[in-house]
Write a protein that holds these residues in place. Structure first.
Motif, mmCIF file in Angstrom:
data_model
loop_
_atom_site.group_PDB
_atom_site.id
_atom_site.type_symbol
_atom_site.label_atom_id
_atom_site.label_comp_id
_atom_site.label_asym_id
_atom_site.label_seq_id
_atom_site.Cartn_x
_atom_site.Cartn_y
_atom_site.Cartn_z
ATOM 1 N N ILE A 280 11.297 -8.250 -4.007
ATOM 2 C CA ILE A 280 10.557 -9.307 -4.727
ATOM 3 C C ILE A 280 10.106 -8.749 -6.090
ATOM 4 O O ILE A 280 9.298 -7.824 -6.158
ATOM 5 C CB ILE A 280 9.328 -9.776 -3.912
ATOM 6 C CG1 ILE A 280 9.730 -10.272 -2.515
ATOM 7 C CG2 ILE A 280 8.542 -10.827 -4.701
ATOM 8 C CD1 ILE A 280 10.474 -11.577 -2.452
ATOM 9 N N GLN B 53 3.262 -4.923 9.027
ATOM 10 C CA GLN B 53 4.599 -5.053 8.430
ATOM 11 C C GLN B 53 5.680 -4.660 9.439
ATOM 12 O O GLN B 53 5.613 -3.587 10.044
ATOM 13 C CB GLN B 53 4.691 -4.156 7.204
ATOM 14 C CG GLN B 53 6.062 -4.193 6.542
ATOM 15 C CD GLN B 53 6.025 -3.645 5.127
ATOM 16 O OE1 GLN B 53 6.259 -4.373 4.188
ATOM 17 N NE2 GLN B 53 5.755 -2.371 4.985
ATOM 18 N N LEU C 82 5.321 -0.405 -8.627
ATOM 19 C CA LEU C 82 5.506 1.020 -8.889
ATOM 20 C C LEU C 82 5.775 1.221 -10.387
ATOM 21 O O LEU C 82 5.304 2.169 -11.004
ATOM 22 C CB LEU C 82 6.705 1.464 -8.067
ATOM 23 C CG LEU C 82 6.972 2.901 -7.719
ATOM 24 C CD1 LEU C 82 7.926 2.936 -6.564
ATOM 25 C CD2 LEU C 82 7.488 3.708 -8.848
ATOM 26 N N ILE D 137 0.954 6.256 -4.461
ATOM 27 C CA ILE D 137 1.324 5.501 -5.664
ATOM 28 C C ILE D 137 0.336 4.360 -5.929
ATOM 29 O O ILE D 137 -0.031 4.095 -7.077
ATOM 30 C CB ILE D 137 2.757 4.917 -5.499
ATOM 31 C CG1 ILE D 137 3.769 6.025 -5.180
ATOM 32 C CG2 ILE D 137 3.165 4.088 -6.711
ATOM 33 C CD1 ILE D 137 4.063 6.996 -6.271
ATOM 34 N N GLY E 241 12.096 -1.030 -0.664
ATOM 35 C CA GLY E 241 12.015 0.374 -1.038
ATOM 36 C C GLY E 241 11.108 1.127 -0.085
ATOM 37 O O GLY E 241 10.285 0.529 0.607
ATOM 38 N N GLY E 242 11.258 2.442 -0.036
ATOM 39 C CA GLY E 242 10.441 3.260 0.844
ATOM 40 C C GLY E 242 10.916 3.136 2.281
ATOM 41 O O GLY E 242 12.099 2.862 2.535
ATOM 42 N N HIS E 243 9.996 3.303 3.231
ATOM 43 C CA HIS E 243 10.399 3.303 4.646
ATOM 44 C C HIS E 243 10.525 1.904 5.201
ATOM 45 O O HIS E 243 9.824 0.995 4.786
ATOM 46 C CB HIS E 243 9.410 4.142 5.459
ATOM 47 C CG HIS E 243 9.536 5.577 5.100
ATOM 48 N ND1 HIS E 243 8.800 6.149 4.086
ATOM 49 C CD2 HIS E 243 10.388 6.535 5.544
ATOM 50 C CE1 HIS E 243 9.171 7.406 3.931
ATOM 51 N NE2 HIS E 243 10.130 7.671 4.799
ATOM 52 N N GLY F 164 0.849 -1.194 0.000
ATOM 53 C CA GLY F 164 0.000 0.000 0.000
ATOM 54 C C GLY F 164 0.881 1.239 0.000
ATOM 55 O O GLY F 164 1.079 1.865 1.035
ATOM 56 N N MET F 165 1.412 1.565 -1.161
ATOM 57 C CA MET F 165 2.377 2.673 -1.273
ATOM 58 C C MET F 165 1.627 4.002 -1.322
ATOM 59 O O MET F 165 0.800 4.230 -2.220
ATOM 60 C CB MET F 165 3.227 2.503 -2.535
ATOM 61 C CG MET F 165 4.103 1.269 -2.528
ATOM 62 S SD MET F 165 5.013 1.058 -4.085
ATOM 63 C CE MET F 165 3.741 0.392 -5.165
ATOM 64 N N ASN G 265 -3.862 0.505 3.316
ATOM 65 C CA ASN G 265 -2.743 0.691 4.253
ATOM 66 C C ASN G 265 -2.828 2.060 4.923
ATOM 67 O O ASN G 265 -3.119 3.059 4.257
ATOM 68 C CB ASN G 265 -1.410 0.583 3.481
ATOM 69 C CG ASN G 265 -0.217 0.977 4.337
ATOM 70 O OD1 ASN G 265 0.266 2.098 4.288
ATOM 71 N ND2 ASN G 265 0.267 0.045 5.139
ATOM 72 N N ALA H 195 4.988 -6.966 -2.639
ATOM 73 C CA ALA H 195 5.920 -6.225 -3.506
ATOM 74 C C ALA H 195 5.459 -4.788 -3.695
ATOM 75 O O ALA H 195 4.264 -4.530 -3.865
ATOM 76 C CB ALA H 195 6.036 -6.926 -4.854
ATOM 77 N N GLY I 167 10.685 -7.192 0.161
ATOM 78 C CA GLY I 167 12.023 -6.629 -0.019
ATOM 79 C C GLY I 167 12.669 -7.203 -1.263
ATOM 80 O O GLY I 167 13.170 -8.325 -1.235
ATOM 81 N N GLN J 82 9.714 -7.511 6.545
ATOM 82 C CA GLN J 82 10.208 -6.494 5.611
ATOM 83 C C GLN J 82 11.736 -6.475 5.650
ATOM 84 O O GLN J 82 12.345 -5.883 6.540
ATOM 85 C CB GLN J 82 9.646 -5.115 5.986
ATOM 86 C CG GLN J 82 9.981 -4.037 4.971
ATOM 87 C CD GLN J 82 9.717 -2.636 5.489
ATOM 88 O OE1 GLN J 82 9.948 -2.351 6.655
ATOM 89 N NE2 GLN J 82 9.280 -1.760 4.601
HETATM 90 C C1 LIG Z 1 7.270 4.245 -3.300
HETATM 91 C C2 LIG Z 1 7.029 3.448 -2.066
HETATM 92 C C3 LIG Z 1 6.095 3.912 -1.136
HETATM 93 C C4 LIG Z 1 5.822 3.163 0.002
HETATM 94 N N1 LIG Z 1 4.854 3.613 0.852
HETATM 95 C C5 LIG Z 1 4.465 2.826 1.891
HETATM 96 C C6 LIG Z 1 3.351 3.184 2.696
HETATM 97 O O1 LIG Z 1 2.727 4.220 2.498
HETATM 98 N N2 LIG Z 1 2.983 2.339 3.685
HETATM 99 C C7 LIG Z 1 3.640 1.153 3.915
HETATM 100 O O2 LIG Z 1 3.236 0.397 4.797
HETATM 101 N N3 LIG Z 1 4.735 0.809 3.194
HETATM 102 C C8 LIG Z 1 5.143 1.597 2.175
HETATM 103 N N4 LIG Z 1 6.221 1.222 1.411
HETATM 104 C C9 LIG Z 1 7.000 0.009 1.775
HETATM 105 C C10 LIG Z 1 6.302 -1.242 1.268
HETATM 106 O O3 LIG Z 1 5.214 -1.550 2.121
HETATM 107 C C11 LIG Z 1 7.217 -2.480 1.190
HETATM 108 O O4 LIG Z 1 7.840 -2.721 2.409
HETATM 109 C C12 LIG Z 1 8.289 -2.384 0.123
HETATM 110 O O5 LIG Z 1 7.794 -1.822 -1.057
HETATM 111 C C13 LIG Z 1 8.848 -3.773 -0.159
HETATM 112 O O6 LIG Z 1 10.031 -3.705 -0.887
HETATM 113 P P1 LIG Z 1 10.111 -3.584 -2.486
HETATM 114 O O7 LIG Z 1 9.777 -2.166 -2.793
HETATM 115 O O8 LIG Z 1 11.522 -3.928 -2.786
HETATM 116 O O9 LIG Z 1 9.107 -4.540 -3.076
HETATM 117 C C14 LIG Z 1 6.520 1.952 0.252
HETATM 118 C C15 LIG Z 1 7.450 1.499 -0.681
HETATM 119 C C16 LIG Z 1 7.708 2.219 -1.832
HETATM 120 C C17 LIG Z 1 8.696 1.682 -2.824
#
Ligand SMILES: Cc1cc2nc3c(=O)[nH]c(=O)nc-3n(C[C@H](O)[C@H](O)[C@H](O)COP(=O)(O)O)c2cc1C
Length: 310
Positions: A187, A129, A211, A31, A155-157, A27-28, A77, A206, A185, A150
């Motif tokens: 995937i 997560q 994205l 995005i 990516g992200g936080h 749940g990005m 999310n 993922a 992470g 995670q």
């Molecule tokens: C652009 C972006 C935004 C994200 N925003 C959130 C978010 O709003 N809430 C959340 O729980 N995780 C967020 N994440 C982390 C993802 O939940 C997840 O841990 C991560 O994408 C997994 O790794 P991967 O990007 O290599 O697949 C974000 C990740 C990315 C790449």
């Protein structure tokens, strides 16, 4: 949906969520909008809306718009620390009223027990997560139905670990006492899914791979940088990222333009943002970027990941 479209029956995630594949969209924030969520859901995965920072009214609109695009189950999310308690409660009320199948929580340790209980009382499945064994234990004790391991490749936080998925996943499974654990992470491909499943994951989550899909709300320049980036090109940071407390770890493709101060900010540019924003930020992305060579429909990515299940 392609020739891989057989349901992956007998899996705890597919049974619990009522979907074909234990493949979950992260749940990005901003995005993962209705189009991407519906595309993943219609392809047999679990689409999850990025609800973080959405005003309650917009969150309701997004939930309803998604429901108009798919009749399959999906999730949302949220991150409790944003907006202050009153705004967050209003956001949470919208979710309880609209009641998507799944609630995905991130950085919810303090509020966790109460939120999980209220969402479960409303009939939702709750996924949490975490990036450490201790946080996973806590989430399970608080009643989480699904835990996401995670890895630091993500990516992200990051919450909040620095542990790679290969070490983290089996360690969390060890303390999960049967609670299903998803791998996150990096995937990106069917091989990644196969590896995660062979380590005992019940499914995968993922972000970065989706994205770079046609339906994501990411800015075209952002998607382009994902395609250009190689495996070595992401960086783990603990500085400033847009709107988060200073020091919250995150992974980005760093912007190396030394005269541009916005490079110090981690962010995720949306299609509606100015080109200059997408050009200047350091953009959230995981270590799987080196395996992403083309923007594809989300259904194609789901089918690619699903091939790793058999
Ligand atoms: C652009 C972006 C935004 C994200 N925003 C959130 C978010 O709003 N809430 C959340 O729980 N995780 C967020 N994440 C982390 C993802 O939940 C997840 O841990 C991560 O994408 C997994 O790794 P991967 O990007 O290599 O697949 C974000 C990740 C990315 C790449």
């Amino acid at each position: 949906m392609g020739d891989t479209k057989q349901t992956f029956a007998g899996n705890v995630i597919t049974d619990m969520c009522g979907v074909a594949y234990p493949i979950v969209l992260a749940g990005m924030a901003a995005i993962s909008g209705p189009k991407l969520v519906a595309a993943v859901a219609n392809a047999g995965g679990v689409g999850v809306l990025g609800g973080l920072r959405l005003a309650p009214k917009v969150l309701r609109e997004w939930l309803r718009e998604t429901r108009g695009l798919t009749d399959r189950p999906f999730g949302v999310n949220i991150v409790p620390q944003f907006g202050g308690p009153a705004v967050f409660e209003a956001q949470f009320q919208v979710i309880l009223q609209e009641r998507p199948r799944l609630l995905s929580l991130f950085y919810a340790e303090d509020a966790g027990a109460d939120l999980i209980a209220r969402a479960k009382d409303a009939g939702m499945i709750v996924m949490v997560q975490t990036g450490t064994v201790a946080l996973a234990r806590q989430a399970i004790a608080q009643g989480a139905d699904i835990v996401v391991a995670q890895g630091s490749e993500s990516g992200g936080h990051l919450n909040r670990g620095t542990v790679g998925l290969m070490s983290l996943l089996p360690a969390i499974i060890d303390v999960a006492h049967g609670c299903p654990v998803l791998a996150a992470g990096g995937i990106t491909t069917s091989q990644d899914v196969r590896a995660a499943m062979s380590l005992g994951a019940s499914g995968v989550l993922a972000g970065t791979a989706f994205l770079a899909s046609e339906e994501s709300n990411a800015h075209p320049l952002y998607k382009h940088r994902i395609l250009e980036a190689g495996t070595d090109d992401t960086e783990y940071r603990t500085g400033y990222s847009f709107g988060w407390p200073y020091g919250t770890p995150h992974r980005v493709i760093p912007n190396r333009d030394r005269w541009n101060l916005l490079r110090l900010i981690g962010g995720g540019a949306r299609a509606i943002d100015q080109d200059s924003v997408a050009r200047k930020l350091s953009l959230y992305a995981g270590q799987g970027v080196g395996k992403i060579h083309r923007i594809m429909p989300a259904a194609e990515r789901v089918a690619e990941l699903a091939r790793g299940l058999s």
